[in-house]
Design an enzyme around this catalytic site. Structure first.
Site, PDB file in Angstrom:
ATOM      1  N   ASN A 112     -63.027 -15.509  13.971  1.00  0.00           N
ATOM      2  CA  ASN A 112     -63.591 -14.979  15.219  1.00  0.00           C
ATOM      3  C   ASN A 112     -62.990 -13.618  15.541  1.00  0.00           C
ATOM      4  O   ASN A 112     -61.820 -13.363  15.258  1.00  0.00           O
ATOM      5  CB  ASN A 112     -63.388 -15.970  16.375  1.00  0.00           C
ATOM      6  CG  ASN A 112     -62.128 -15.684  17.178  1.00  0.00           C
ATOM      7  OD1 ASN A 112     -62.124 -14.822  18.054  1.00  0.00           O
ATOM      8  ND2 ASN A 112     -61.051 -16.401  16.861  1.00  0.00           N
TER       9      ASN A 112
ATOM     10  N   ASN B 121     -51.276 -18.699  16.957  1.00  0.00           N
ATOM     11  CA  ASN B 121     -52.622 -18.180  17.090  1.00  0.00           C
ATOM     12  C   ASN B 121     -53.264 -18.100  15.709  1.00  0.00           C
ATOM     13  O   ASN B 121     -52.747 -18.647  14.735  1.00  0.00           O
ATOM     14  CB  ASN B 121     -52.562 -16.790  17.756  1.00  0.00           C
ATOM     15  CG  ASN B 121     -53.769 -16.500  18.640  1.00  0.00           C
ATOM     16  OD1 ASN B 121     -54.902 -16.762  18.256  1.00  0.00           O
ATOM     17  ND2 ASN B 121     -53.518 -15.947  19.815  1.00  0.00           N
TER      18      ASN B 121
ATOM     19  N   SER C 286     -53.363 -12.456  19.932  1.00  0.00           N
ATOM     20  CA  SER C 286     -54.725 -12.361  19.410  1.00  0.00           C
ATOM     21  C   SER C 286     -54.840 -11.102  18.555  1.00  0.00           C
ATOM     22  O   SER C 286     -54.369 -10.033  18.960  1.00  0.00           O
ATOM     23  CB  SER C 286     -55.741 -12.294  20.552  1.00  0.00           C
ATOM     24  OG  SER C 286     -57.012 -11.921  20.046  1.00  0.00           O
TER      25      SER C 286
ATOM     26  N   LYS D 261     -47.645 -17.385  23.496  1.00  0.00           N
ATOM     27  CA  LYS D 261     -48.341 -17.765  22.262  1.00  0.00           C
ATOM     28  C   LYS D 261     -48.094 -16.703  21.203  1.00  0.00           C
ATOM     29  O   LYS D 261     -48.342 -15.514  21.435  1.00  0.00           O
ATOM     30  CB  LYS D 261     -49.843 -17.925  22.517  1.00  0.00           C
ATOM     31  CG  LYS D 261     -50.595 -18.557  21.340  1.00  0.00           C
ATOM     32  CD  LYS D 261     -51.988 -18.994  21.758  1.00  0.00           C
ATOM     33  CE  LYS D 261     -52.683 -19.774  20.645  1.00  0.00           C
ATOM     34  NZ  LYS D 261     -54.006 -20.280  21.070  1.00  0.00           N
TER      35      LYS D 261
ATOM     36  N   PHE E  21     -61.612 -11.406  23.666  1.00  0.00           N
ATOM     37  CA  PHE E  21     -61.366 -11.787  25.058  1.00  0.00           C
ATOM     38  C   PHE E  21     -62.615 -11.578  25.924  1.00  0.00           C
ATOM     39  O   PHE E  21     -62.547 -11.009  27.029  1.00  0.00           O
ATOM     40  CB  PHE E  21     -60.201 -10.993  25.663  1.00  0.00           C
ATOM     41  CG  PHE E  21     -58.833 -11.335  25.140  1.00  0.00           C
ATOM     42  CD1 PHE E  21     -58.618 -12.419  24.310  1.00  0.00           C
ATOM     43  CD2 PHE E  21     -57.730 -10.553  25.476  1.00  0.00           C
ATOM     44  CE1 PHE E  21     -57.342 -12.728  23.829  1.00  0.00           C
ATOM     45  CE2 PHE E  21     -56.459 -10.842  25.009  1.00  0.00           C
ATOM     46  CZ  PHE E  21     -56.269 -11.926  24.179  1.00  0.00           C
TER      47      PHE E  21
ATOM     48  N   ASN F  71     -57.564  -9.569  18.018  1.00  0.00           N
ATOM     49  CA  ASN F  71     -58.863  -8.953  18.327  1.00  0.00           C
ATOM     50  C   ASN F  71     -58.849  -7.982  19.510  1.00  0.00           C
ATOM     51  O   ASN F  71     -59.890  -7.480  19.912  1.00  0.00           O
ATOM     52  CB  ASN F  71     -59.902 -10.055  18.579  1.00  0.00           C
ATOM     53  CG  ASN F  71     -60.063 -10.950  17.364  1.00  0.00           C
ATOM     54  OD1 ASN F  71     -60.124 -10.466  16.246  1.00  0.00           O
ATOM     55  ND2 ASN F  71     -60.090 -12.252  17.586  1.00  0.00           N
ATOM     56  N   THR F  72     -57.678  -7.750  20.086  1.00  0.00           N
ATOM     57  CA  THR F  72     -57.512  -6.705  21.099  1.00  0.00           C
ATOM     58  C   THR F  72     -56.555  -5.670  20.525  1.00  0.00           C
ATOM     59  O   THR F  72     -55.402  -6.011  20.219  1.00  0.00           O
ATOM     60  CB  THR F  72     -56.948  -7.290  22.415  1.00  0.00           C
ATOM     61  OG1 THR F  72     -57.904  -8.190  22.974  1.00  0.00           O
ATOM     62  CG2 THR F  72     -56.645  -6.193  23.423  1.00  0.00           C
TER      63      THR F  72
END
Length: 345
Positions: free
Chosen positions: A113, A248, A177, A219, A117, A179-180
């Site tokens: 994925n 994560n 994450s 996390k 966010f 993805n940021t």
């Protein structure tokens, strides 16, 4: 619900992954609000666990990411989870990354994925939490907005804490994450120490204001070297962080090399993540000498892999991708396995 899941899964897996995700949550919510809610309800395994002053009905939770806006807490709670973590939520609403951004790797029982966010903002989440009736433990996972500069990232987490503190049983700070942009850089050195200082100060202020204890967890990513694990462990101990969620998703593709979707950007979760996520969990526990409780997540797809997390030092576990591939039965299987495992100790 679990006896119907093989049929439901065929339908869901025939859809584009993000559409399937949205449709299945919507369907569960409709069931939960209807006379057919009995199809959703699973008897929750009764195995109370005391941690951080909270009583977890059992040791199995839902990981953040599935219910980003806390819109489906009651429907998901009906499946037998002892705790649910909602989010990741940011101060302002944001659309996330362009679609497609969710990919299902059926052969590997994995998901990639790069959602970014996507959420409707913290105020919307709080209103949804207020309307829920879930009687387990509720965690709220906080992130920063994509357009917030790295040097001001702590402000986003502080805003999130102020908004969710009265409505959460615990809070998770998500700095892992992939993805940021720049988010994972916050896991190291003085940037991490500054963030943890700000968070602990705000936690103390809010606990005095509301006369309520709300533990703050962090996390972490699985893509940490041994030296980095030692470094972040020292920071967590120095700042007296209450708990750690390990781990994560990973940016590594070693476990799925050669698969058609392996080159898609984003975080990889599911079965291929299990071994090295558990290894990072174990090394983190060793570095901490068991002084900070850990939640194990990443690649749990049966009771054996869940027990692996407990053996590595986890007090609780969370499901996500395994739940998608295996269905609600996995919740009961893991909760019963945890009950047996901790009775034997």
């Amino acid at each position: 619900m679990h006896f119907l899941y093989p049929v439901i899964r065929k339908l869901l897996f025939s859809m584009e992954p993000e559409k399937s995700h949205d449709w299945s949550l919507g369907f569960m919510k409709k069931l939960e609000d209807s006379p057919f809610r009995f199809l959703l309800n699973q008897t929750r395994v009764d195995d109370p666990c005391e941690l951080w002053g909270l009583t977890f009905p059992n040791r199995v939770g839902l990981a953040a990411g599935l219910d980003k806006d806390a819109a489906y807490i009651d429907a998901l709670g009906a499946l037998g989870f002892g705790f649910i973590e909602v989010g990741t939520v940011t101060p302002k609403p944001q659309p996330g990354n362009p679609k497609p951004r969710l990919f299902r790797l059926e052969k590997s029982e994995a998901i990639i994925n790069r959602m970014g966010f996507n959420n409707l903002g913290v105020d919307n989440l709080v209103e949804n939490v207020k309307r829920s009736n879930f009687d387990g433990v509720l965690g709220i996972n906080l992130g920063k907005n994509k357009d917030t500069p790295e040097e001001r990232a702590a402000e986003d987490y502080i805003i999130g804490m102020e908004k969710v503190f009265p409505h959460s049983d615990y809070i998770t700070i998500n700095i892992s994450s992939p993805n940021t942009p720049g988010l994972r850089d916050m896991q190291f050195g003085e940037v991490l120490n500054e963030l943890l200082r700000s968070i602990k100060q705000k936690q103390s202020e809010l606990q005095n204001k509301y006369t309520k204890q709300v533990p703050v967890l962090v996390k972490i990513a699985p893509d940490l070297s041994d030296a980095e694990i030692e470094q972040v462990s020292d920071s967590f101990l120095t700042h007296k962080i209450d708990g750690i969620i390990a781990t994560n998703t990973t940016v590594s593709r070693d476990a799925i090399a050669g698969e058609p979707l392996a080159k898609e950007a984003g975080g990889l979760s599911g079965r291929p993540l299990e071994a090295f996520s558990t290894e990072v969990l174990s090394k983190m526990n060793q570095a901490l000498s068991g002084r900070i409780p850990l939640i194990g997540v990443g690649g749990i797809y049966d009771k054996e892999t869940a027990i692996g997390k407990f053996a590595a030092g986890a007090s609780l576990v969370q499901l996500y991708s395994g739940f998608i591939f295996k269905g609600p039965r996995l919740i009961e299987d893991v909760a019963k396995a945890a009950q047996i495992h901790f009775k034997r100790r």
